[in-house]
Design a protein around this motif. Structure first.
Motif, PDB file in Angstrom:
ATOM      1  N   GLY A 132      -2.513  -0.024  -0.591  1.00  0.00           N
ATOM      2  CA  GLY A 132      -3.499   1.014  -0.817  1.00  0.00           C
ATOM      3  C   GLY A 132      -4.876   0.544  -0.404  1.00  0.00           C
ATOM      4  N   MET A 133      -5.701   1.483   0.043  1.00  0.00           N
ATOM      5  CA  MET A 133      -7.077   1.149   0.402  1.00  0.00           C
ATOM      6  C   MET A 133      -7.886   2.446   0.354  1.00  0.00           C
ATOM      7  SD  MET A 133      -8.550  -0.969   3.686  1.00  0.00           S
ATOM      8  CE  MET A 133      -8.118   0.219   4.935  1.00  0.00           C
ATOM      9  N   THR A 134      -8.885   2.447  -0.510  1.00  0.00           N
ATOM     10  CA  THR A 134      -9.739   3.623  -0.626  1.00  0.00           C
ATOM     11  C   THR A 134     -11.197   3.200  -0.519  1.00  0.00           C
ATOM     12  OG1 THR A 134      -9.760   3.438  -3.038  1.00  0.00           O
ATOM     13  CG2 THR A 134      -8.133   4.938  -2.080  1.00  0.00           C
ATOM     14  N   SER A 135     -11.998   4.081   0.047  1.00  0.00           N
ATOM     15  CA  SER A 135     -13.438   3.833   0.091  1.00  0.00           C
ATOM     16  C   SER A 135     -14.125   4.952  -0.673  1.00  0.00           C
ATOM     17  CB  SER A 135     -13.943   3.759   1.535  1.00  0.00           C
ATOM     18  OG  SER A 135     -13.641   4.946   2.236  1.00  0.00           O
ATOM     19  N   THR A 136     -15.240   4.598  -1.275  1.00  0.00           N
ATOM     20  CA  THR A 136     -16.036   5.563  -2.027  1.00  0.00           C
ATOM     21  C   THR A 136     -17.439   5.555  -1.442  1.00  0.00           C
ATOM     22  OG1 THR A 136     -14.747   5.091  -4.017  1.00  0.00           O
ATOM     23  CG2 THR A 136     -16.863   6.210  -4.326  1.00  0.00           C
ATOM     24  N   SER A 148     -22.067   9.331  -2.621  1.00  0.00           N
ATOM     25  CA  SER A 148     -22.011  10.572  -3.412  1.00  0.00           C
ATOM     26  C   SER A 148     -20.835  10.571  -4.388  1.00  0.00           C
ATOM     27  CB  SER A 148     -21.902  11.788  -2.483  1.00  0.00           C
ATOM     28  OG  SER A 148     -20.600  11.850  -1.910  1.00  0.00           O
ATOM     29  N   GLY A 149     -19.951   9.559  -4.278  1.00  0.00           N
ATOM     30  CA  GLY A 149     -18.792   9.473  -5.166  1.00  0.00           C
ATOM     31  C   GLY A 149     -17.503   9.981  -4.552  1.00  0.00           C
ATOM     32  N   LYS A 150     -17.581  10.500  -3.314  1.00  0.00           N
ATOM     33  CA  LYS A 150     -16.382  11.002  -2.634  1.00  0.00           C
ATOM     34  C   LYS A 150     -15.496   9.819  -2.228  1.00  0.00           C
ATOM     35  CE  LYS A 150     -14.784  13.484   1.387  1.00  0.00           C
ATOM     36  NZ  LYS A 150     -15.086  13.750   2.775  1.00  0.00           N
ATOM     37  N   THR A 151     -14.194   9.940  -2.517  1.00  0.00           N
ATOM     38  CA  THR A 151     -13.240   8.880  -2.214  1.00  0.00           C
ATOM     39  C   THR A 151     -12.358   9.295  -1.049  1.00  0.00           C
ATOM     40  OG1 THR A 151     -13.226   8.192  -4.523  1.00  0.00           O
ATOM     41  CG2 THR A 151     -11.384   7.481  -3.192  1.00  0.00           C
ATOM     42  N   SER A 152     -12.094   8.358  -0.137  1.00  0.00           N
ATOM     43  CA  SER A 152     -11.220   8.593   1.022  1.00  0.00           C
ATOM     44  C   SER A 152     -10.041   7.640   0.967  1.00  0.00           C
ATOM     45  CB  SER A 152     -11.984   8.352   2.322  1.00  0.00           C
ATOM     46  OG  SER A 152     -13.089   9.204   2.407  1.00  0.00           O
ATOM     47  N   ASP A 153      -8.860   8.130   1.333  1.00  0.00           N
ATOM     48  CA  ASP A 153      -7.655   7.309   1.366  1.00  0.00           C
ATOM     49  C   ASP A 153      -7.559   6.654   2.751  1.00  0.00           C
ATOM     50  OD1 ASP A 153      -5.142   6.161   1.347  1.00  0.00           O
ATOM     51  OD2 ASP A 153      -4.192   7.845   0.331  1.00  0.00           O
ATOM     52  N   ASP A 154      -8.188   5.521   2.901  1.00  0.00           N
ATOM     53  CA  ASP A 154      -8.221   4.821   4.190  1.00  0.00           C
ATOM     54  C   ASP A 154      -6.861   4.262   4.560  1.00  0.00           C
ATOM     55  OD1 ASP A 154     -10.979   5.328   4.203  1.00  0.00           O
ATOM     56  OD2 ASP A 154     -11.401   3.454   3.175  1.00  0.00           O
ATOM     57  N   PHE A 155      -6.062   3.908   3.583  1.00  0.00           N
ATOM     58  CA  PHE A 155      -4.742   3.342   3.866  1.00  0.00           C
ATOM     59  C   PHE A 155      -3.875   4.353   4.613  1.00  0.00           C
ATOM     60  CE2 PHE A 155      -0.340   2.200   2.601  1.00  0.00           C
ATOM     61  CZ  PHE A 155      -0.288   0.950   3.177  1.00  0.00           C
ATOM     62  N   GLN A 156      -3.841   5.582   4.125  1.00  0.00           N
ATOM     63  CA  GLN A 156      -3.034   6.605   4.796  1.00  0.00           C
ATOM     64  C   GLN A 156      -3.551   6.896   6.207  1.00  0.00           C
ATOM     65  OE1 GLN A 156      -0.060   7.642   3.841  1.00  0.00           O
ATOM     66  NE2 GLN A 156      -0.329   6.266   2.109  1.00  0.00           N
ATOM     67  N   GLU A 157      -4.865   6.832   6.399  1.00  0.00           N
ATOM     68  CA  GLU A 157      -5.437   7.034   7.730  1.00  0.00           C
ATOM     69  C   GLU A 157      -4.986   5.920   8.680  1.00  0.00           C
ATOM     70  OE1 GLU A 157      -7.108   9.665   9.036  1.00  0.00           O
ATOM     71  OE2 GLU A 157      -6.634  10.593   7.104  1.00  0.00           O
ATOM     72  N   HIS A 158      -5.002   4.680   8.173  1.00  0.00           N
ATOM     73  CA  HIS A 158      -4.536   3.560   9.005  1.00  0.00           C
ATOM     74  C   HIS A 158      -3.072   3.717   9.364  1.00  0.00           C
ATOM     75  CE1 HIS A 158      -7.930   0.644   7.710  1.00  0.00           C
ATOM     76  NE2 HIS A 158      -8.149   1.085   8.912  1.00  0.00           N
ATOM     77  N   PRO A 184       0.995   2.877  12.492  1.00  0.00           N
ATOM     78  CA  PRO A 184       2.048   2.747  11.476  1.00  0.00           C
ATOM     79  C   PRO A 184       2.453   1.298  11.179  1.00  0.00           C
ATOM     80  CG  PRO A 184       2.612   4.462  13.050  1.00  0.00           C
ATOM     81  CD  PRO A 184       1.386   3.765  13.578  1.00  0.00           C
ATOM     82  N   CYS A 185       2.335   0.417  12.149  1.00  0.00           N
ATOM     83  CA  CYS A 185       2.749  -0.973  11.949  1.00  0.00           C
ATOM     84  C   CYS A 185       1.882  -1.713  10.927  1.00  0.00           C
ATOM     85  CB  CYS A 185       2.738  -1.729  13.270  1.00  0.00           C
ATOM     86  SG  CYS A 185       1.078  -2.017  13.929  1.00  0.00           S
ATOM     87  N   THR A 186       0.674  -1.212  10.669  1.00  0.00           N
ATOM     88  CA  THR A 186      -0.221  -1.924   9.746  1.00  0.00           C
ATOM     89  C   THR A 186       0.314  -1.951   8.321  1.00  0.00           C
ATOM     90  OG1 THR A 186      -1.592   0.042   9.381  1.00  0.00           O
ATOM     91  CG2 THR A 186      -2.289  -1.472  11.132  1.00  0.00           C
ATOM     92  N   LYS A 187       1.240  -1.073   7.994  1.00  0.00           N
ATOM     93  CA  LYS A 187       1.813  -1.096   6.638  1.00  0.00           C
ATOM     94  C   LYS A 187       2.692  -2.328   6.434  1.00  0.00           C
ATOM     95  CE  LYS A 187       5.903   1.747   7.476  1.00  0.00           C
ATOM     96  NZ  LYS A 187       5.852   2.391   8.757  1.00  0.00           N
ATOM     97  N   ASN A 188       3.045  -3.018   7.517  1.00  0.00           N
ATOM     98  CA  ASN A 188       3.903  -4.209   7.430  1.00  0.00           C
ATOM     99  C   ASN A 188       3.149  -5.528   7.598  1.00  0.00           C
ATOM    100  OD1 ASN A 188       6.288  -2.718   6.981  1.00  0.00           O
ATOM    101  ND2 ASN A 188       6.327  -2.189   9.147  1.00  0.00           N
ATOM    102  N   ILE A 189       1.817  -5.478   7.617  1.00  0.00           N
ATOM    103  CA  ILE A 189       1.021  -6.706   7.686  1.00  0.00           C
ATOM    104  C   ILE A 189       1.123  -7.401   6.333  1.00  0.00           C
ATOM    105  CG2 ILE A 189      -1.322  -7.639   7.877  1.00  0.00           C
ATOM    106  CD1 ILE A 189      -1.947  -5.334   9.814  1.00  0.00           C
ATOM    107  N   THR A 190       1.278  -8.730   6.353  1.00  0.00           N
ATOM    108  CA  THR A 190       1.320  -9.486   5.102  1.00  0.00           C
ATOM    109  C   THR A 190       0.159 -10.475   5.053  1.00  0.00           C
ATOM    110  OG1 THR A 190       2.798 -11.191   5.986  1.00  0.00           O
ATOM    111  CG2 THR A 190       3.830  -9.296   4.872  1.00  0.00           C
ATOM    112  N   TYR A 191      -0.209 -10.823   3.835  1.00  0.00           N
ATOM    113  CA  TYR A 191      -1.317 -11.733   3.578  1.00  0.00           C
ATOM    114  C   TYR A 191      -0.790 -12.825   2.647  1.00  0.00           C
ATOM    115  CZ  TYR A 191      -3.646  -7.540   5.206  1.00  0.00           C
ATOM    116  OH  TYR A 191      -4.014  -6.447   5.947  1.00  0.00           O
TER     117      TYR A 191
END
Length: 155
Positions: A36-40, A43-53, A58-65
């Motif tokens: 998950g990754m969200t930015s605020t 003004s307090g508005k939140t965006s779902d950056d993870f879903q945008e990525h 699509p391959c970015t969901k499989n990156i590991t750290y």
């Protein structure tokens, strides 16, 4: 034979050396996936950056750290990312983390240092980046972001 007081001094020194070199608590070490990754914005508005990525790459969901006790970390990008694999690993591939309480300072080559508030609970780790508390270089020109929250799940 080593006298008892000398042996004790050596053991204490080794213990202190281990404490001094350990950069991350054990609940942060291991291999994690960003889930998950969200930015605020200001003004307090939140965006779902993870879903945008995921939509864009699509391959970015499989990156590991992988975070190690010594504070080093490695980002592993799957081959399915093709040509961008090298670019991602070149900019975000490896670095160093230093923890102090719930704060983690991340240092990577070519990128300004960044400090996050980190909380772990079970197999979930949440990193919060506060733009006001960090160098302005992280806030893209014209952006009005307040914070970025990244959620990792241990694998």
């Amino acid at each position: 034979m080593i006298p008892l007081n000398r042996l004790l001094a050596i053991l204490i020194f080794c213990g202190l050396a281990h404490i001094a070199t350990a950069q991350l608590p054990s609940n942060m070490t291991g291999t994690w996936k960003r889930t998950g990754m969200t930015s605020t914005d200001l003004s307090g508005k939140t965006s779902d950056d993870f879903q945008e990525h995921i939509k864009t790459l699509p391959c970015t969901k499989n990156i590991t750290y992988t975070f190690k006790a010594d504070g080093s970390f490695i980002t592993t990008v799957p081959d399915e990312c093709g040509a961008i694999k090298k670019a991602i690993e070149a900019t975000n591939g490896a670095g160093k983390c230093t923890a102090s309480g719930n704060k983690v300072k991340v240092t990577m080559k070519g990128i300004p240092d960044a400090t996050y508030d980190v909380k772990t609970q079970g197999n979930t780790m949440i990193w919060v980046f506060d733009y006001a508390s960090n160098p302005k270089e992280h806030n893209v020109a014209g952006s009005k972001l307040k914070s970025l929250t990244i959620v990792y799940t241990k694998i």
